[in-house]
Design an enzyme around this catalytic site. Structure first.
Site, PDB file in Angstrom:
ATOM      1  N   ALA A 247       0.854  -1.193   0.000  1.00 19.74           N
ATOM      2  CA  ALA A 247       0.000   0.000   0.000  1.00 19.74           C
ATOM      3  C   ALA A 247       0.886   1.237   0.000  1.00 19.74           C
ATOM      4  O   ALA A 247       2.022   1.214   0.479  1.00 19.74           O
ATOM      5  CB  ALA A 247      -0.934   0.019   1.208  1.00 19.74           C
TER       6      ALA A 247
ATOM      7  N   GLU B 114      -1.935 -11.742  -5.399  1.00 19.00           N
ATOM      8  CA  GLU B 114      -3.363 -11.664  -5.693  1.00 19.00           C
ATOM      9  C   GLU B 114      -3.745 -10.194  -5.703  1.00 19.00           C
ATOM     10  O   GLU B 114      -3.235  -9.415  -4.894  1.00 19.00           O
ATOM     11  CB  GLU B 114      -4.201 -12.378  -4.628  1.00 19.00           C
ATOM     12  CG  GLU B 114      -4.106 -13.867  -4.661  1.00 19.00           C
ATOM     13  CD  GLU B 114      -3.518 -14.431  -3.376  1.00 19.00           C
ATOM     14  OE1 GLU B 114      -3.240 -13.656  -2.452  1.00 19.00           O
ATOM     15  OE2 GLU B 114      -3.318 -15.653  -3.318  1.00 19.00           O
TER      16      GLU B 114
ATOM     17  N   ASN C 204      -9.242  -3.721  -9.378  1.00 20.71           N
ATOM     18  CA  ASN C 204      -8.120  -2.803  -9.193  1.00 20.71           C
ATOM     19  C   ASN C 204      -7.326  -2.673 -10.495  1.00 20.71           C
ATOM     20  O   ASN C 204      -6.221  -3.206 -10.640  1.00 20.71           O
ATOM     21  CB  ASN C 204      -7.235  -3.266  -8.028  1.00 20.71           C
ATOM     22  CG  ASN C 204      -6.254  -2.206  -7.587  1.00 20.71           C
ATOM     23  OD1 ASN C 204      -5.971  -1.264  -8.318  1.00 20.71           O
ATOM     24  ND2 ASN C 204      -5.722  -2.363  -6.388  1.00 20.71           N
TER      25      ASN C 204
ATOM     26  N   TYR D 256       1.301  -3.968 -12.528  1.00 13.71           N
ATOM     27  CA  TYR D 256       1.934  -5.276 -12.460  1.00 13.71           C
ATOM     28  C   TYR D 256       2.255  -5.805 -13.852  1.00 13.71           C
ATOM     29  O   TYR D 256       3.325  -6.376 -14.084  1.00 13.71           O
ATOM     30  CB  TYR D 256       1.052  -6.270 -11.693  1.00 13.71           C
ATOM     31  CG  TYR D 256       0.843  -5.903 -10.237  1.00 13.71           C
ATOM     32  CD1 TYR D 256       1.875  -5.404  -9.452  1.00 13.71           C
ATOM     33  CD2 TYR D 256      -0.404  -6.044  -9.637  1.00 13.71           C
ATOM     34  CE1 TYR D 256       1.681  -5.064  -8.125  1.00 13.71           C
ATOM     35  CE2 TYR D 256      -0.606  -5.718  -8.307  1.00 13.71           C
ATOM     36  CZ  TYR D 256       0.442  -5.224  -7.563  1.00 13.71           C
ATOM     37  OH  TYR D 256       0.247  -4.890  -6.244  1.00 13.71           O
TER      38      TYR D 256
END
Length: 159
Positions: A77, A110, A115, A122
C-alpha cells in the site's frame, strides 16, 4: 537501500508500524492488524520493506516472502498523498530485484479484479494473469492471480 528521487526503500522495522498501520487502515476494508506485521518482521521467509519520503515518513510499504524459489507479495500500500508518484512501482521493483538476486523462479500475488491501476502496473513490470480466486475478498470480489516469471537469463543478469 535504494533511492528514488526523494524516496528511499529500506527494510521495515517495528518503529515503522504506527505509520504502516495508518496507511493500512485507509487502504483496505479489512486491514491487517499490528500482529500480522510483527509476524512478517519476525518471519525468516519475509523481508518487508518501506518507502520513506524525504522527511523520513513512511510513504508506502510492501510485505513479500520468499520460500525456496517462490516469491510472493502478500501486502502492499502507498500513502494516499504519495500515490501516482512511482512509490508502488519502486517497492515492487525492489522485491523483484531481491527475488532475482536470491534465484527465485517467480513472484506471485493476488489483486482485486476491480483494481485496474494495480493490474496495469503489475503487467508493465512483467506480471501475467495466471488465474482467479472466486469470491476471495470479504465483499465477495474475485482475486486475480498474477505471476512474474524470473527466467534463468534474468537471474544470471542480476548476479
Amino acid at each position: 537501500m535504494t533511492g528514488l528521487g526523494d524516496i528511499t526503500i529500506c527494510p521495515m522495522t517495528e518503529a515503522d508500524l504506527d505509520q504502516v498501520l495508518a496507511i493500512e487502515e485507509v487502504s483496505y476494508p479489512k486491514p491487517w492488524a499490528r500482529e500480522h506485521f510483527l509476524d512478517e518482521l519476525q518471519s525468516p521467509y519475509a523481508f518487508p520493506l518501506v518507502a520513506l519520503d524525504n522527511e523520513g515518513r513512511v510513504a508506502g510499504y510492501i510485505c513479500p516472502t520468499l520460500l525456496f524459489d517462490e516469491g510472493e507479495i502478500r501486502n502492499v500500500a502507498v500513502r494516499s498523498d504519495m500515490r501516482n508518484y512511482g512509490v508502488g512501482r519502486a517497492l515492487v521493483e525492489s522485491v523483484l530485484s531481491e527475488c532475482r538476486s536470491r534465484n527465485a523462479a517467480y513472484v506471485g500475488l493476488e489483486v482485486r479484479v476491480s483494481n485496474d491501476a494495480a493490474r496495469a502496473l503489475y503487467k508493465k513490470l512483467g506480471f501475467v494473469e495466471s488465474g482467479q480466486r472466486p469470491k476471495y475478498y470479504e465483499n465477495g470480489e474475485d482475486a486475480v492471480l498474477m505471476e512474474c516469471p524470473l527466467t534463468e537469463a534474468e537471474r544470471s543478469d542480476a548476479v
